[in-house]
Write a protein that holds these residues in place. Structure first.
Motif, mmCIF file in Angstrom:
data_model
loop_
_atom_site.group_PDB
_atom_site.id
_atom_site.type_symbol
_atom_site.label_atom_id
_atom_site.label_comp_id
_atom_site.label_asym_id
_atom_site.label_seq_id
_atom_site.Cartn_x
_atom_site.Cartn_y
_atom_site.Cartn_z
ATOM 1 N N VAL A 118 1.027 -1.092 0.066
ATOM 2 C CA VAL A 118 -0.227 0.063 0.128
ATOM 3 C C VAL A 118 0.911 1.449 0.016
ATOM 4 C CG1 VAL A 118 -1.682 1.325 1.350
ATOM 5 C CG2 VAL A 118 -1.884 -1.204 1.205
ATOM 6 N N ASP A 119 1.894 1.205 0.919
ATOM 7 C CA ASP A 119 2.517 2.494 1.086
ATOM 8 C C ASP A 119 3.486 2.800 -0.322
ATOM 9 O OD1 ASP A 119 1.708 2.820 3.403
ATOM 10 O OD2 ASP A 119 3.554 2.239 4.541
ATOM 11 N N HIS A 120 3.600 1.810 -1.234
ATOM 12 C CA HIS A 120 4.660 1.917 -2.269
ATOM 13 C C HIS A 120 4.026 2.000 -3.824
ATOM 14 C CE1 HIS A 120 7.777 1.445 0.879
ATOM 15 N NE2 HIS A 120 7.115 0.526 1.148
ATOM 16 N N SER A 121 2.566 1.526 -3.708
ATOM 17 C CA SER A 121 2.105 1.254 -4.850
ATOM 18 C C SER A 121 1.529 2.350 -5.506
ATOM 19 C CB SER A 121 0.881 0.269 -4.608
ATOM 20 O OG SER A 121 -0.043 0.464 -3.779
ATOM 21 N N GLY A 122 1.206 3.569 -4.865
ATOM 22 C CA GLY A 122 0.240 4.508 -5.407
ATOM 23 C C GLY A 122 -1.306 4.288 -5.629
ATOM 24 N N ILE A 123 -1.629 3.074 -4.874
ATOM 25 C CA ILE A 123 -3.088 2.904 -4.994
ATOM 26 C C ILE A 123 -3.905 3.921 -4.185
ATOM 27 C CG2 ILE A 123 -2.897 1.234 -2.807
ATOM 28 C CD1 ILE A 123 -4.917 -0.556 -4.202
ATOM 29 N N PRO A 124 -5.020 4.416 -4.340
ATOM 30 C CA PRO A 124 -5.843 5.183 -3.875
ATOM 31 C C PRO A 124 -6.383 4.733 -2.551
ATOM 32 C CG PRO A 124 -6.500 5.337 -6.240
ATOM 33 C CD PRO A 124 -5.580 3.995 -5.855
ATOM 34 N N ASP A 125 -6.417 5.534 -1.548
ATOM 35 C CA ASP A 125 -6.498 5.178 -0.291
ATOM 36 C C ASP A 125 -8.073 4.691 -0.226
ATOM 37 O OD1 ASP A 125 -4.415 5.976 0.769
ATOM 38 O OD2 ASP A 125 -5.278 7.903 1.777
ATOM 39 N N ASP A 126 -9.027 5.057 -0.914
ATOM 40 C CA ASP A 126 -10.490 4.493 -0.905
ATOM 41 C C ASP A 126 -10.416 3.393 -1.612
ATOM 42 O OD1 ASP A 126 -10.078 5.606 -3.669
ATOM 43 O OD2 ASP A 126 -12.156 6.712 -3.565
ATOM 44 N N GLN A 127 -9.328 2.812 -2.209
ATOM 45 C CA GLN A 127 -9.417 1.390 -2.984
ATOM 46 C C GLN A 127 -8.724 0.323 -1.928
ATOM 47 O OE1 GLN A 127 -9.486 3.667 -7.133
ATOM 48 N NE2 GLN A 127 -7.969 1.946 -6.815
ATOM 49 N N VAL A 128 -8.316 0.805 -0.747
ATOM 50 C CA VAL A 128 -7.686 -0.129 0.074
ATOM 51 C C VAL A 128 -8.801 -0.627 1.107
ATOM 52 C CG1 VAL A 128 -5.678 -0.505 1.952
ATOM 53 C CG2 VAL A 128 -5.460 0.864 -0.373
ATOM 54 N N HIS A 129 -8.860 -1.733 1.382
ATOM 55 C CA HIS A 129 -10.062 -2.328 2.252
ATOM 56 C C HIS A 129 -9.374 -3.219 3.371
ATOM 57 C CE1 HIS A 129 -12.895 -0.786 -0.706
ATOM 58 N NE2 HIS A 129 -11.910 -1.516 -1.571
ATOM 59 N N PRO A 130 -8.761 -2.539 4.347
ATOM 60 C CA PRO A 130 -8.304 -3.351 5.675
ATOM 61 C C PRO A 130 -9.564 -3.774 6.297
ATOM 62 C CG PRO A 130 -7.998 -1.009 5.918
ATOM 63 C CD PRO A 130 -8.759 -1.009 4.747
ATOM 64 N N MET A 131 -9.343 -5.149 6.800
ATOM 65 C CA MET A 131 -10.392 -5.956 7.522
ATOM 66 C C MET A 131 -10.203 -5.360 9.115
ATOM 67 S SD MET A 131 -10.361 -9.995 6.501
ATOM 68 C CE MET A 131 -11.521 -10.388 5.404
ATOM 69 N N ASP A 132 -11.070 -5.277 9.842
ATOM 70 C CA ASP A 132 -11.202 -4.923 11.299
ATOM 71 C C ASP A 132 -11.802 -6.241 11.992
ATOM 72 O OD1 ASP A 132 -11.329 -3.801 13.748
ATOM 73 O OD2 ASP A 132 -12.887 -2.483 13.218
ATOM 74 N N ALA A 133 -10.827 -6.909 12.654
ATOM 75 C CA ALA A 133 -11.227 -8.085 13.283
ATOM 76 C C ALA A 133 -11.277 -7.794 14.910
ATOM 77 C CB ALA A 133 -9.932 -9.323 13.179
ATOM 78 N N LEU A 134 -11.099 -6.690 15.429
ATOM 79 C CA LEU A 134 -11.216 -6.305 16.462
ATOM 80 C C LEU A 134 -12.754 -6.050 17.092
ATOM 81 C CD1 LEU A 134 -8.006 -3.824 17.494
ATOM 82 C CD2 LEU A 134 -8.693 -6.243 18.452
ATOM 83 N N SER A 135 -13.411 -5.036 15.959
ATOM 84 C CA SER A 135 -14.723 -4.704 16.224
ATOM 85 C C SER A 135 -15.784 -6.004 16.409
ATOM 86 C CB SER A 135 -14.842 -3.589 15.328
ATOM 87 O OG SER A 135 -16.204 -3.965 14.633
ATOM 88 N N GLU A 136 -16.678 -6.242 16.753
ATOM 89 C CA GLU A 136 -17.665 -7.089 16.910
ATOM 90 C C GLU A 136 -18.470 -6.918 15.320
ATOM 91 O OE1 GLU A 136 -19.070 -9.363 19.405
ATOM 92 O OE2 GLU A 136 -17.189 -8.849 20.386
#
Ligand code: 6PG
Length: 269
Positions: A118-136
């Motif tokens: 992510v930090d090196h690809s130039g991919i737009p932020d809104d196209q990166v989809h991190p999973m949140d496994a902490l929240s219910e």
């Protein structure tokens, strides 16, 4: 890396090791002498799919695995000039699974994907989809996001284009662990699971319905420690509950294994 030949989309690279016999696994099987050459094959495969999907649909929906196996691939995607052809600007980056840890925790799968790609690809932020496994509600939020992005596609093509999976030595894949309830999931695309044998046990994962709907599923397996699980797959007698990787059967897509010689249990002739 060998430049993929645009005229040969059926055979994007000519890197297969003719001297290595491939184990009889379901789907296609590529075996490489070592991890470096395996990474060549996988990078070339991703480039071909990314370009074809952007040409056909305008975007590329890529889901990446956690674990340590794909790390050299992720690094290669950034530093190899050929791999820089991947149209990140048109790519949506999804996760196959995530562990219930903070995003900066050393066990966070997203941390690895962020730092290597992510930090090196130039991919737009809104196209990166991190999973949140902490929240219910992380899993249901992720499913909603996935469906919202995919619904722009023509019906039938509203699916992930390329899913990269790893495999544990117990035969799990993503966070689909042996004898867990999520293996029976038939509707939801994303689930929150507790797998007592896993560390950490709480995770969010793509389910079989999401994985098996994909256009292309790559299973990357390296190292001798995985050879026994590969042999169990070849034997083909165990249930999905006992050997979750055997539940990966894309219905309208392709399945391809990417093994190094050690995982394939073969010796160069
Ligand atoms: C995870 C994974 C998992 C992984 C296997 C293999 O978050 O743990 O996505 O399914 O692919 O456990 O892990 P290694 O690559 O570290 O052997």
């Amino acid at each position: 890396m060998i430049f993929p030949d645009p005229e040969r989309r059926d055979r994007p690279y000519d890197l297969e090791e003719k001297s290595l016999s491939a184990p009889a696994l379901p789907g296609a099987v590529a075996v490489a002498l070592n991890v470096d050459r395996l990474v060549d094959m996988l990078a070339a495969e991703i480039i071909v799919h990314a370009k074809a999907c952007v040409r056909e649909f305008g975007d590329f929906e890529l889901a990446l695995s956690g674990g340590s196996t794909p790390l050299p691939l992720y690094e290669r995607l950034m530093y190899d000039p050929d791999a820089r052809q991947i149209p990140w600007i048109r790519t949506h980056l999804w996760q196959v699974d995530e562990r219930a840890v903070a995003p900066d925790h050393e066990q966070s799968n997203f941390k690895v994907i962020r730092e290597t790609i992510v930090d090196h690809s130039g991919i737009p932020d809104d196209q990166v989809h991190p999973m949140d496994a902490l929240s219910e509600t992380g899993h249901s939020d992720y499913e909603k996001q996935l469906r919202e992005v995919l619904e722009w596609r023509v019906p039938g093509e509203d699916r992930l284009d390329f899913v990269l999976l790893g495999m544990g030595d117990d035969g799990h894949t993503a966070s689909l662990f042996p004898n867990t309830d999520v293996l029976g999931e038939t509707e939801r695309l994303v689930a929150r699971v507790t797998a007592p044998a896993a560390n950490p046990p709480v995770r969010v994962t793509l389910t079989y319905p999401a994985i098996n709907a994909a256009r292309f599923v790559a299973i990357m397996v390296t190292g001798a420690a995985k050879a026994a699980a590969v042999r169990r797959m070849v034997a083909g007698v165990e249930s999905v509950e006992a050997l979750p990787i055997s539940g990966v059967r894309p219905q309208r897509g392709q399945l391809k294994w990417f093994l190094d010689a050690a995982a394939a249990g073969v010796q160069p002739k």
